[in-house]
Design a protein around this motif. Sequence first.
Motif, PDB file in Angstrom:
ATOM      1  N   THR A  46     -32.370   1.738   2.873  1.00 20.37           N
ATOM      2  CA  THR A  46     -30.995   2.253   3.347  1.00 20.37           C
ATOM      3  C   THR A  46     -30.780   3.632   2.887  1.00 20.37           C
ATOM      4  OG1 THR A  46     -29.875   0.885   1.832  1.00 20.37           O
ATOM      5  CG2 THR A  46     -30.065  -0.217   4.214  1.00 20.37           C
ATOM      6  N   ALA A  47     -31.003   3.746   1.628  1.00 22.70           N
ATOM      7  CA  ALA A  47     -30.637   5.090   1.096  1.00 22.70           C
ATOM      8  C   ALA A  47     -31.704   6.370   1.568  1.00 22.70           C
ATOM      9  CB  ALA A  47     -31.085   4.887  -0.575  1.00 22.70           C
ATOM     10  N   SER A  48     -32.982   6.005   1.862  1.00 24.25           N
ATOM     11  CA  SER A  48     -33.957   7.017   2.311  1.00 24.25           C
ATOM     12  C   SER A  48     -33.993   7.006   3.732  1.00 24.25           C
ATOM     13  CB  SER A  48     -35.288   6.469   1.972  1.00 24.25           C
ATOM     14  OG  SER A  48     -35.696   5.326   2.321  1.00 24.25           O
ATOM     15  N   GLY A  49     -33.493   6.227   4.477  1.00 25.47           N
ATOM     16  CA  GLY A  49     -33.635   6.014   6.017  1.00 25.47           C
ATOM     17  C   GLY A  49     -35.098   5.688   6.460  1.00 25.47           C
ATOM     18  N   ALA A  50     -35.835   5.230   5.487  1.00 23.63           N
ATOM     19  CA  ALA A  50     -37.360   4.865   5.893  1.00 23.63           C
ATOM     20  C   ALA A  50     -37.570   4.486   7.111  1.00 23.63           C
ATOM     21  CB  ALA A  50     -37.963   4.385   4.511  1.00 23.63           C
ATOM     22  N   LEU A  51     -38.669   4.710   7.760  1.00 27.90           N
ATOM     23  CA  LEU A  51     -39.172   3.846   9.018  1.00 27.90           C
ATOM     24  C   LEU A  51     -39.790   2.834   8.442  1.00 27.90           C
ATOM     25  CD1 LEU A  51     -39.571   4.198  12.042  1.00 27.90           C
ATOM     26  CD2 LEU A  51     -41.606   5.295  11.711  1.00 27.90           C
ATOM     27  N   LEU A  52     -39.698   1.707   9.286  1.00 30.56           N
ATOM     28  CA  LEU A  52     -40.419   0.428   8.546  1.00 30.56           C
ATOM     29  C   LEU A  52     -41.037  -0.324   9.404  1.00 30.56           C
ATOM     30  CD1 LEU A  52     -36.882  -0.990   7.169  1.00 30.56           C
ATOM     31  CD2 LEU A  52     -38.718   0.113   5.847  1.00 30.56           C
ATOM     32  N   VAL A  53     -41.910  -1.405   9.205  1.00 35.98           N
ATOM     33  CA  VAL A  53     -42.779  -2.363  10.037  1.00 35.98           C
ATOM     34  C   VAL A  53     -42.947  -3.667   9.178  1.00 35.98           C
ATOM     35  CG1 VAL A  53     -45.061  -2.654  10.957  1.00 35.98           C
ATOM     36  CG2 VAL A  53     -43.706  -0.696  11.826  1.00 35.98           C
ATOM     37  N   TYR A  54     -42.729  -4.633   9.850  1.00 37.90           N
ATOM     38  CA  TYR A  54     -43.266  -6.047   9.160  1.00 37.90           C
ATOM     39  C   TYR A  54     -44.227  -6.499   9.963  1.00 37.90           C
ATOM     40  CZ  TYR A  54     -39.719  -8.069  12.275  1.00 37.90           C
ATOM     41  OH  TYR A  54     -39.099  -8.144  13.388  1.00 37.90           O
ATOM     42  N   SER A  55     -45.174  -7.058   9.320  1.00 39.60           N
ATOM     43  CA  SER A  55     -46.376  -7.549  10.014  1.00 39.60           C
ATOM     44  C   SER A  55     -46.193  -8.196  11.513  1.00 39.60           C
ATOM     45  CB  SER A  55     -47.204  -8.460   9.015  1.00 39.60           C
ATOM     46  OG  SER A  55     -47.718  -7.807   7.942  1.00 39.60           O
ATOM     47  N   HIS A  56     -45.480  -9.276  11.526  1.00 38.73           N
ATOM     48  CA  HIS A  56     -45.091  -9.935  12.706  1.00 38.73           C
ATOM     49  C   HIS A  56     -44.051  -9.726  13.626  1.00 38.73           C
ATOM     50  CE1 HIS A  56     -48.356 -12.225  10.677  1.00 38.73           C
ATOM     51  NE2 HIS A  56     -47.501 -12.534   9.743  1.00 38.73           N
ATOM     52  N   GLY A  57     -43.639  -8.466  13.497  1.00 36.61           N
ATOM     53  CA  GLY A  57     -42.507  -7.967  14.594  1.00 36.61           C
ATOM     54  C   GLY A  57     -43.345  -8.090  15.919  1.00 36.61           C
ATOM     55  N   ARG A  58     -42.562  -7.995  17.201  1.00 36.52           N
ATOM     56  CA  ARG A  58     -43.039  -7.934  18.456  1.00 36.52           C
ATOM     57  C   ARG A  58     -43.748  -6.449  18.525  1.00 36.52           C
ATOM     58  NH1 ARG A  58     -39.394 -11.052  22.716  1.00 36.52           N
ATOM     59  NH2 ARG A  58     -41.183 -10.647  23.993  1.00 36.52           N
TER      60      ARG A  58
END
Length: 293
Positions: free
Chosen positions: A260-272
């Motif tokens: 939340t502080a960095s605004g990082a782009l994220l992905v978790y393994s099992h998202g659609r």
Amino acid sequence: MSDEAVSAYISRRRIGEAEITLVSEGSCLWAPRLSVPEPEWRRALPEADAQGRIPIGFAVAHIRLGDASVIVDPGFDDPGSAWQARFDAAFPSLAGLVRTPGLRAALAHIGVAPDRITHVLITHAHADHFAGVTAERDGRQHARFPRARHLVGRADWERNPKRAEPASDLAVRLAAIERLGLLDLLDGEREVAPGITAIPAPGETPGHMIVRVRSGAASFYYLGDLFHHACEVEHPDWAPPGRDGAALRASRDALVADATASGALLVYSHGRFPGWGRIRRTAAGPRWEAAPA
Ligand SMILES: [Zn+2]
């Protein structure tokens, strides 16, 4: 292959100088059996079917930054492999998996030679995240990334009871990598290449790690199974059975603070697929927000 067919399983973003490619290995229905009464999880998972199953994906990441060419969670063996033919029997909770052309085809499409991969980072030693370290041909295991250092959390290797099960993917596939002298064990945070850092985040398994990419002011995290569904961002104590809830909560809190502080782009393994997102702080607490390309 049409652009549409390619974008159904390959998605690319730039993070500063880094190029992040997500590859979908496939999709299926899966019941997370979250640790709360059914009416509560049903409210959070409106897409769940009568059996409580939700559509999930299996995302592999390729990271190119400087001289590093890194695979995170090498996924599955090839779609036509003997391993795939045994899949439903080996993983009944994931039965009905629909494969894409897979990682090998995706790497060929983006011009990445498997023998130029420098690192393979395994977020944790569940087979759906590491089985693709080898390809089975003529009943034998061949390293798919023969020049890469392979990294897994020490606890997921040394204290893993699956090593004593000779037919397990750990004993067959990851052990083949160890016998080739390609396996390294992670104890604490480690920058594996400039800008690419493996960070312990236990809970899903004792040795679970996440991977951070930083380039300039931009950052990206591949989160593995730190979250299984976006609703766990809002409900950080929710998890499928068998996880270490306290460790998972601490790992999630640390990630949410940084993301939340960095605004990082994220992905978790099992998202659609493709599943890019960010976590925003709101008055009601942190929330997952999709970040389409
Ligand atoms: Zn998983």
